[in-house]
Design a protein around this motif. Structure first.
Motif, short mmCIF file in Angstrom:
data_model
loop_
_atom_site.label_atom_id
_atom_site.label_comp_id
_atom_site.label_asym_id
_atom_site.label_seq_id
_atom_site.Cartn_x
_atom_site.Cartn_y
_atom_site.Cartn_z
N ILE A 20 0.92 -1.24 0.09
CA ILE A 20 0.01 0.01 -0.06
C ILE A 20 0.91 1.26 -0.07
O ILE A 20 0.34 2.38 -0.15
CB ILE A 20 -0.88 0.11 1.20
CG1 ILE A 20 -0.35 0.05 2.56
CG2 ILE A 20 -2.18 -1.22 1.10
CD1 ILE A 20 -1.27 0.05 3.81
N LYS A 21 2.14 1.25 0.15
CA LYS A 21 2.98 2.31 0.16
C LYS A 21 3.07 2.70 -1.57
O LYS A 21 3.53 3.75 -1.91
CB LYS A 21 4.52 1.91 0.36
CG LYS A 21 4.39 1.72 1.80
CD LYS A 21 5.91 1.35 2.40
CE LYS A 21 5.84 0.89 3.92
NZ LYS A 21 7.30 0.59 4.37
N ASN A 22 2.70 1.80 -2.45
CA ASN A 22 2.64 1.96 -3.84
C ASN A 22 1.12 2.59 -4.23
O ASN A 22 0.30 1.46 -4.18
CB ASN A 22 3.08 1.05 -4.55
CG ASN A 22 2.99 1.04 -6.15
OD1 ASN A 22 2.55 1.84 -6.56
ND2 ASN A 22 4.12 0.13 -6.63
N ASN A 23 1.14 3.63 -4.70
CA ASN A 23 -0.27 4.32 -5.04
C ASN A 23 -0.89 3.38 -6.29
O ASN A 23 -2.09 3.35 -6.53
CB ASN A 23 -0.26 5.68 -5.56
CG ASN A 23 -0.31 6.55 -4.33
OD1 ASN A 23 -0.79 5.93 -3.17
ND2 ASN A 23 0.41 7.69 -4.05
N LYS A 24 -0.06 2.96 -7.17
CA LYS A 24 -0.35 2.16 -8.50
C LYS A 24 -1.05 0.77 -7.68
O LYS A 24 -2.16 0.47 -8.42
CB LYS A 24 0.63 1.99 -9.34
CG LYS A 24 1.17 3.11 -10.00
CD LYS A 24 2.29 2.64 -11.11
CE LYS A 24 2.67 3.76 -11.99
NZ LYS A 24 3.71 3.11 -12.95
N LYS A 26 -2.64 0.20 -4.83
CA LYS A 26 -3.90 0.80 -4.11
C LYS A 26 -5.02 1.18 -5.20
O LYS A 26 -6.24 0.67 -5.28
CB LYS A 26 -3.53 2.04 -3.16
CG LYS A 26 -3.02 1.76 -1.91
CD LYS A 26 -3.17 2.75 -1.09
CE LYS A 26 -2.59 4.16 -1.28
NZ LYS A 26 -2.58 4.92 -0.10
N ASN A 27 -4.43 1.82 -6.11
CA ASN A 27 -5.39 2.32 -7.20
C ASN A 27 -5.90 1.16 -8.29
O ASN A 27 -7.10 1.08 -8.88
CB ASN A 27 -4.99 3.62 -8.23
CG ASN A 27 -4.79 4.67 -7.47
OD1 ASN A 27 -5.75 4.93 -6.60
ND2 ASN A 27 -3.62 5.41 -7.46
N TYR A 30 -8.05 -1.16 -5.21
CA TYR A 30 -9.26 -0.57 -4.43
C TYR A 30 -10.09 0.26 -5.07
O TYR A 30 -9.67 1.31 -5.93
CB TYR A 30 -8.36 -0.05 -3.00
CG TYR A 30 -7.98 -1.18 -2.25
CD1 TYR A 30 -8.34 -1.90 -1.58
CD2 TYR A 30 -6.40 -0.90 -2.52
CE1 TYR A 30 -7.72 -3.05 -0.89
CE2 TYR A 30 -5.72 -2.21 -1.78
CZ TYR A 30 -6.40 -2.96 -0.75
OH TYR A 30 -5.72 -3.95 -0.02
N LEU A 35 -10.84 3.80 -1.01
CA LEU A 35 -9.72 4.54 -0.95
C LEU A 35 -10.36 5.76 -0.08
O LEU A 35 -9.47 6.41 0.82
CB LEU A 35 -8.95 5.08 -2.08
CG LEU A 35 -8.35 4.02 -3.00
CD1 LEU A 35 -7.91 4.55 -4.56
CD2 LEU A 35 -7.16 3.56 -2.22
N SER A 38 -10.66 4.67 3.60
CA SER A 38 -9.47 4.39 4.07
C SER A 38 -8.98 5.63 4.99
O SER A 38 -8.44 5.37 5.95
CB SER A 38 -8.23 3.88 3.28
OG SER A 38 -7.60 4.96 2.43
N SER A 39 -9.08 6.96 4.75
CA SER A 39 -8.67 7.99 5.24
C SER A 39 -9.32 8.05 6.84
O SER A 39 -8.82 8.91 7.54
CB SER A 39 -8.79 9.40 4.65
OG SER A 39 -10.42 9.39 4.65
N LYS A 44 -4.15 1.56 8.90
CA LYS A 44 -4.43 1.52 7.46
C LYS A 44 -3.97 0.11 6.78
O LYS A 44 -4.59 -0.32 5.89
CB LYS A 44 -3.45 2.29 6.61
CG LYS A 44 -3.71 3.80 7.02
CD LYS A 44 -4.73 4.41 6.32
CE LYS A 44 -4.92 6.08 6.50
NZ LYS A 44 -6.01 6.51 7.49
#
Length: 128
Positions: A20-24, A26-27, A30, A35, A38-39, A44
């Motif tokens: 999940i450190k990688n935005n690619k 996550k996108n 999820y 997303l 998750s905030s 997390k």
């Protein structure tokens, strides 16, 4: 009521914590709504791990895995007002279940849980 499919999955939380450190990542996995939700989560890793396991469990219950244009983002896990997780129904998922099981009406049930190192999910798809 008849059970149409059952799926279970377990995931090592360290794997998701790294991913999940990688935005690619996550996108790709999820939905926009997940997303956004998750905030609101303090943990997390737990949030994303449980949803990853739930998506895998759903694909197993469906009996196809991630084939026939089924993607992780198609399967959305949200919570009701009491915090109970459930699968958001959408047109694509509805059509897949109706086609794969030759049914018109169905229910999907989801249970997710986690501990320090692992998250797990259990899914049942049944006729109404």
């Amino acid at each position: 009521m008849k059970i149409l499919g059952i799926g279970v999955d377990i995931i090592d939380n360290k794997r998701i914590k790294k991913s999940i450190k990688n935005n690619k990542f996550k996108n790709r996995i999820y939905s926009a709504n997940e997303l956004k939700l998750s905030s609101l989560s303090i943990n997390k890793t737990s949030f994303f791990s449980k949803r990853f396991a739930a998506k895998e469990a759903f694909a197993k219950a469906l009996g196809t895995g991630f084939r026939n244009s089924l993607n992780f983002k198609d399967i959305e896990v949200i919570n009701d007002e009491l915090g109970k997780p459930y699968y958001a129904k959408n047109r694509k998922i509805t059509k897949l279940i109706q086609k794969n099981f030759n049914v018109k009406n169905f229910n999907c049930f989801l249970s997710i849980s986690d501990e320090k190192d692992y998250s797990t999910a259990f899914t049942i798809i049944q006729t109404k």
